[in-house]
Write a protein that holds these residues in place. Sequence first.
Motif, PDB file in Angstrom:
ATOM      1  N   LEU A   1       0.816  -1.226   0.000  1.00  0.00           N
ATOM      2  CA  LEU A   1       0.000   0.000   0.000  1.00  0.00           C
ATOM      3  C   LEU A   1       0.847   1.272   0.000  1.00  0.00           C
ATOM      4  N   ARG A   2       2.148   1.123  -0.168  1.00  0.00           N
ATOM      5  CA  ARG A   2       3.067   2.257  -0.093  1.00  0.00           C
ATOM      6  C   ARG A   2       2.690   3.376  -1.072  1.00  0.00           C
ATOM      7  N   LEU A   3       2.290   3.027  -2.264  1.00  0.00           N
ATOM      8  CA  LEU A   3       1.972   4.043  -3.279  1.00  0.00           C
ATOM      9  C   LEU A   3       0.498   4.450  -3.266  1.00  0.00           C
ATOM     10  N   ARG A   4      -0.318   3.829  -2.450  1.00  0.00           N
ATOM     11  CA  ARG A   4      -1.742   4.153  -2.401  1.00  0.00           C
ATOM     12  C   ARG A   4      -2.065   4.936  -1.137  1.00  0.00           C
ATOM     13  N   GLN A   5      -2.418   4.220  -0.072  1.00  0.00           N
ATOM     14  CA  GLN A   5      -2.861   4.868   1.166  1.00  0.00           C
ATOM     15  C   GLN A   5      -1.735   5.112   2.145  1.00  0.00           C
ATOM     16  N   GLY A   6      -0.615   4.477   1.948  1.00  0.00           N
ATOM     17  CA  GLY A   6       0.503   4.555   2.877  1.00  0.00           C
ATOM     18  C   GLY A   6       0.748   3.194   3.491  1.00  0.00           C
ATOM     19  N   GLN A   7       2.009   2.872   3.715  1.00  0.00           N
ATOM     20  CA  GLN A   7       2.326   1.523   4.168  1.00  0.00           C
ATOM     21  C   GLN A   7       2.134   1.301   5.664  1.00  0.00           C
TER      22      GLN A   7
END
Length: 112
Positions: A73-79
């Motif tokens: 999810l690093r590039l979406r909502q945050g990891q």
Amino acid sequence: MPTPLAPRPAAPPDRVAFHRTELGPILGLYGRMVAAGEWRDYGISCLRDVAVFSIFRRTAENPLYRIEKRPALRLRQGQYAVFGMEGQVLKRGNDLAAVLRVLERKLIRAVE
């Protein structure tokens, strides 16, 4: 004459784990909350797609909070994400310090 082998691409890790630089702030906050008498135990789970730091008031209970690291999810909502006892998302993002601030507010109390 044998042909040279091409270098292998880096294999993805079989488990997600917290790095030492990530555990430092988490354990620092945990230590302050233990000193304040709020938290008493923790557990760490390293799974294939997520690493979880669970915080308990007592060992036999469900976790009060879960700090999760999901690199997918690093590039979406945050990891990084902090979840409450009922599974609600309290804070999400890519900056671990900013995500942990939602729990640091619990340490600040009004003095009468």
